[in-house]
Design an enzyme around this catalytic site. Structure first.
Site, PDB file in Angstrom:
ATOM      1  N   LYS A  18       2.730 -96.105  90.091  1.00 30.21           N
ATOM      2  CA  LYS A  18       3.418 -95.717  88.701  1.00 30.21           C
ATOM      3  C   LYS A  18       3.907 -94.540  88.436  1.00 30.21           C
ATOM      4  O   LYS A  18       3.330 -93.509  88.691  1.00 30.21           O
ATOM      5  CB  LYS A  18       1.694 -96.060  87.770  1.00 30.21           C
ATOM      6  CG  LYS A  18       2.050 -95.682  86.467  1.00 30.21           C
ATOM      7  CD  LYS A  18       1.032 -95.647  85.702  1.00 30.21           C
ATOM      8  CE  LYS A  18       1.283 -95.208  84.132  1.00 30.21           C
ATOM      9  NZ  LYS A  18       0.092 -94.763  83.447  1.00 30.21           N
ATOM     10  N   GLY A  48      -3.639 -91.231  74.940  1.00 28.21           N
ATOM     11  CA  GLY A  48      -5.006 -90.795  74.449  1.00 28.21           C
ATOM     12  C   GLY A  48      -5.182 -90.892  72.998  1.00 28.21           C
ATOM     13  O   GLY A  48      -6.330 -90.444  72.442  1.00 28.21           O
ATOM     14  N   ALA A  71      -0.692 -97.084  77.200  1.00 34.29           N
ATOM     15  CA  ALA A  71      -1.091 -95.579  76.325  1.00 34.29           C
ATOM     16  C   ALA A  71      -1.289 -96.049  74.772  1.00 34.29           C
ATOM     17  O   ALA A  71      -0.424 -96.825  74.425  1.00 34.29           O
ATOM     18  CB  ALA A  71      -0.041 -94.407  76.554  1.00 34.29           C
ATOM     19  N   GLY A  72      -2.191 -95.580  74.365  1.00 33.51           N
ATOM     20  CA  GLY A  72      -2.275 -95.717  72.681  1.00 33.51           C
ATOM     21  C   GLY A  72      -3.434 -96.693  72.456  1.00 33.51           C
ATOM     22  O   GLY A  72      -3.922 -96.649  71.187  1.00 33.51           O
ATOM     23  N   ASN A  76      -6.872 -96.130  79.624  1.00 33.52           N
ATOM     24  CA  ASN A  76      -7.916 -95.239  80.387  1.00 33.52           C
ATOM     25  C   ASN A  76      -8.815 -94.759  79.223  1.00 33.52           C
ATOM     26  O   ASN A  76     -10.438 -95.206  79.168  1.00 33.52           O
ATOM     27  CB  ASN A  76      -7.397 -94.222  80.993  1.00 33.52           C
ATOM     28  CG  ASN A  76      -8.630 -93.446  81.852  1.00 33.52           C
ATOM     29  OD1 ASN A  76      -8.313 -92.436  82.630  1.00 33.52           O
ATOM     30  ND2 ASN A  76      -9.773 -93.535  81.887  1.00 33.52           N
TER      31      ASN A  76
END
Length: 263
Positions: free
Chosen positions: A101, A162, A188-189, A210
């Site tokens: 990635k 995040g 993300a988000g 994550n």
């Protein structure tokens, strides 16, 4: 009988469409439990932050079996193409990892991708035989260029890393999906299960997260919720939602309706 609905990336087939990170948990034991609850088969590993040589300290591979999970080394913390390329070449030497990635960030404040550096790194890595899954912004033109370079998956952000804001620009991601010939994964988000489900209902091939799991009050329970959200969102996409209509419509037909009889 219907064939299995696999997520296929670079010729590899996966049952789960949820990809998860391995950082930000309170310890590696919690990491293990959350990942198992998520049902994910691909886990990202920040090469620059993971312990790979201090045998006296806990090591990720002692908790997350690399023979059971597909490790996806990433370039988290890299702000230039040069650093990202060096990091992934190191990953290949350490673990013979070829599926990677790529993310090249702009700065520590917003963590948006730096596209010029991302494209530069992608071009070189692809030319050297890496199978690159690339983190990018939600610009359809950039996404298509990264696909044309040869990236095996394109991963537009839903919102800043995040942030937990969910998908902020649905239209752009829909345009990316309509033009793509490689898997598109929201990266993300994501903040909660409905964000993940929406991404899948739109037709995304997967979701990577994550913080949404690791920063939940109960990461293990949230991991399970995310697994169910991704699965239900995918099923809804395959089923095909009813058309949106401006006005209401009776759920029962008028034809052959029994008339009211006055007495």
């Amino acid at each position: 009988m219907k064939s299995q609905d696999y997520l296929e990336i670079a010729g590899r087939k996966f049952n789960s469409r949820l990809l998860v990170g391995t950082g930000k948990y309170k310890d590696l034991a919690e990491t293990k439990l959350a990942i198992e609850a998520s049902g994910a088969e691909i886990v990202t590993v920040a090469v620059r932050r993971v312990n790979i040589e201090k045998k006296e300290e806990p090591m990720l591979q002692d908790f997350i079996n690399p023979e059971k999970f597909t490790y996806l080394p990433n370039t988290a913390g890299c702000f230039t193409a040069k650093d990202a390329i060096r990091t992934l070449k190191l990953a290949k030497v350490i673990g013979n990892w070829n599926l990677v990635k790529l993310e090249v960030l702009s700065n520590d404040d917003i963590l948006y991708p730096k596209i010029t550096e991302t494209i530069q790194a992608a071009e070189l890595l692809v030319s050297e035989g890496f199978e690159v899954m690339v983190y990018t912004n939600d610009d359809p033109i950039v996404a298509k260029e990264l696909e044309d370079i040869g990236c095996v998956a394109v991963m537009p952000l839903g919102a800043p890393i995040g942030s937990g804001l969910g998908i902020q620009n649905r239209l752009n991601i829909e345009i990316i999906l309509s033009n793509a010939k490689v898997p598109i994964l929201v990266d993300a988000g994501v903040g909660t299960a409905s964000d993940a489900s929406l991404a899948m209902e739109m037709g995304c091939d997967g979701v990577l997260m994550n913080s949404a799991i690791a920063h939940a009050k109960n990461p293990i329970l949230m991991a399970k919720a995310m697994r169910l959200a991704v699965e239900s969102g995918r099923q809804a996409f395959l089923a095909g939602r009813m058309p949106r209509k401006k006005y209401g419509e009776r759920s029962s037909p008028i034809k052959n309706k029994i008339s009211t009889i006055s007495t």
